[in-house]
Design a protein around this motif. Sequence first.
Motif, PDB file in Angstrom:
ATOM      1  N   CYS B  23       0.846  -1.188   0.000  1.00 44.15           N
ATOM      2  CA  CYS B  23       0.000   0.000   0.000  1.00 44.15           C
ATOM      3  C   CYS B  23       0.885   1.243   0.000  1.00 44.15           C
ATOM      4  O   CYS B  23       1.794   1.372   0.827  1.00 44.15           O
ATOM      5  N   ASP B  24       0.610   2.146  -0.911  1.00 42.95           N
ATOM      6  CA  ASP B  24       1.274   3.453  -0.933  1.00 42.95           C
ATOM      7  C   ASP B  24       0.247   4.518  -0.580  1.00 42.95           C
ATOM      8  O   ASP B  24      -0.689   4.746  -1.344  1.00 42.95           O
ATOM      9  N   PRO B  25       0.409   5.162   0.559  1.00 47.36           N
ATOM     10  CA  PRO B  25      -0.593   6.150   1.000  1.00 47.36           C
ATOM     11  C   PRO B  25      -0.408   7.484   0.271  1.00 47.36           C
ATOM     12  O   PRO B  25       0.540   7.677  -0.481  1.00 47.36           O
ATOM     13  N   GLN B  50       1.096   4.924  12.713  1.00 44.53           N
ATOM     14  CA  GLN B  50       1.372   6.354  12.674  1.00 44.53           C
ATOM     15  C   GLN B  50       2.867   6.463  12.403  1.00 44.53           C
ATOM     16  O   GLN B  50       3.685   6.038  13.221  1.00 44.53           O
ATOM     17  N   ASN B  51       3.178   7.027  11.244  1.00 43.40           N
ATOM     18  CA  ASN B  51       4.556   6.982  10.730  1.00 43.40           C
ATOM     19  C   ASN B  51       4.972   5.515  10.663  1.00 43.40           C
ATOM     20  O   ASN B  51       4.263   4.706  10.093  1.00 43.40           O
ATOM     21  N   GLU B  52       6.105   5.132  11.268  1.00 44.13           N
ATOM     22  CA  GLU B  52       6.529   3.735  11.164  1.00 44.13           C
ATOM     23  C   GLU B  52       6.037   2.882  12.329  1.00 44.13           C
ATOM     24  O   GLU B  52       6.236   1.662  12.322  1.00 44.13           O
ATOM     25  N   ARG B  69       5.645  -0.947   8.177  1.00 47.20           N
ATOM     26  CA  ARG B  69       5.735   0.346   7.492  1.00 47.20           C
ATOM     27  C   ARG B  69       7.115   0.910   7.839  1.00 47.20           C
ATOM     28  O   ARG B  69       7.252   1.843   8.619  1.00 47.20           O
ATOM     29  N   PRO B  70       8.147   0.296   7.282  1.00 49.79           N
ATOM     30  CA  PRO B  70       9.521   0.515   7.754  1.00 49.79           C
ATOM     31  C   PRO B  70      10.016   1.961   7.702  1.00 49.79           C
ATOM     32  O   PRO B  70      10.786   2.369   8.561  1.00 49.79           O
ATOM     33  N   LYS B  71       9.624   2.716   6.735  1.00 49.93           N
ATOM     34  CA  LYS B  71      10.142   4.077   6.625  1.00 49.93           C
ATOM     35  C   LYS B  71       9.037   5.111   6.781  1.00 49.93           C
ATOM     36  O   LYS B  71       9.218   6.285   6.464  1.00 49.93           O
ATOM     37  N   GLY B  72       7.912   4.657   7.271  1.00 52.78           N
ATOM     38  CA  GLY B  72       6.811   5.588   7.468  1.00 52.78           C
ATOM     39  C   GLY B  72       6.144   6.035   6.193  1.00 52.78           C
ATOM     40  O   GLY B  72       5.369   6.998   6.212  1.00 52.78           O
ATOM     41  N   SER B  73       6.438   5.340   5.082  1.00 51.50           N
ATOM     42  CA  SER B  73       5.774   5.700   3.831  1.00 51.50           C
ATOM     43  C   SER B  73       4.865   4.536   3.413  1.00 51.50           C
ATOM     44  O   SER B  73       3.775   4.402   3.948  1.00 51.50           O
ATOM     45  N   PHE B  74       5.344   3.674   2.510  1.00 51.80           N
ATOM     46  CA  PHE B  74       4.505   2.558   2.082  1.00 51.80           C
ATOM     47  C   PHE B  74       4.431   1.502   3.188  1.00 51.80           C
ATOM     48  O   PHE B  74       5.240   1.484   4.124  1.00 51.80           O
ATOM     49  N   SER B  75       3.450   0.630   3.059  1.00 46.54           N
ATOM     50  CA  SER B  75       3.278  -0.455   4.028  1.00 46.54           C
ATOM     51  C   SER B  75       3.081  -1.765   3.280  1.00 46.54           C
ATOM     52  O   SER B  75       2.619  -1.790   2.133  1.00 46.54           O
TER      53      SER B  75
END
Lengths: 112, 114
Positions: B23-25, B50-52, B69-75
């Motif tokens: 998932c890319d938010p 929330q974030n990572e 969600r390792p870098k707080g972006s995609f999951s």
Amino acid sequence: KNQVEQSPQSLIILEGKNCTLQCNYTVSPFSNLRWYKQDTGRGPVSLTIMTFSENTKSNGRYTATLDADTKQSSLHITASQLSDSASYICVVPTGGGNKLTFGTGTQLKVEL
Amino acid sequence: DTGVSQNPRHKITKRGQNVTFRCDPISEHNRLYWYRQTLGQGPEFLTYFQNEAQLEKSRLLSDRFSAERPKGSFSTLEIQRTEQGDSAMYLCASSISGRAYEQYFGPGTRLTVT
């Protein structure tokens, strides 16, 4: 337990007719209620949001009502179109607003 | 298109196999949610970040499920040793933390376990 119930489960109407979908919720504390439209195989898309103090809100042919005393909301669709065929889901934030509790939806089919 | 995107859109797998969804938010959204939706039902909450940081997991999220969600972006959402009961639409949504009630949904990943 926080619950959101919708009726009817499904509905078939002729193009051009109006319809009203119902939502009853038992959520506390209550802050807002949102109606989503979900086309088959797609993610839900927000139609309208009702806050605690609002009674009626319109978005084109969609009109939502809210009665916070009876914990009921309705979504009225006027002059239905074939493209209105979808699932309509009533959603209320729970868990301190950190997550959403969804109703089971009303499956609407608009026919010629 | 700057909405929420999910890949793949459809996945067919055999029972016992592992699957992973992405998932890319929306880029400025720091919250990301996963939901599961079975036929004729509304989406059910699985977990959110929330974030990572993964802040909450539903009891629906068994030990076979893991989300990151390792870098707080995609999951990513991984299901190990899939079962037929895992067949569902997996929906991702994102929001700004102060407006968690205003979640934007992706198109979903339809999983079929045979």
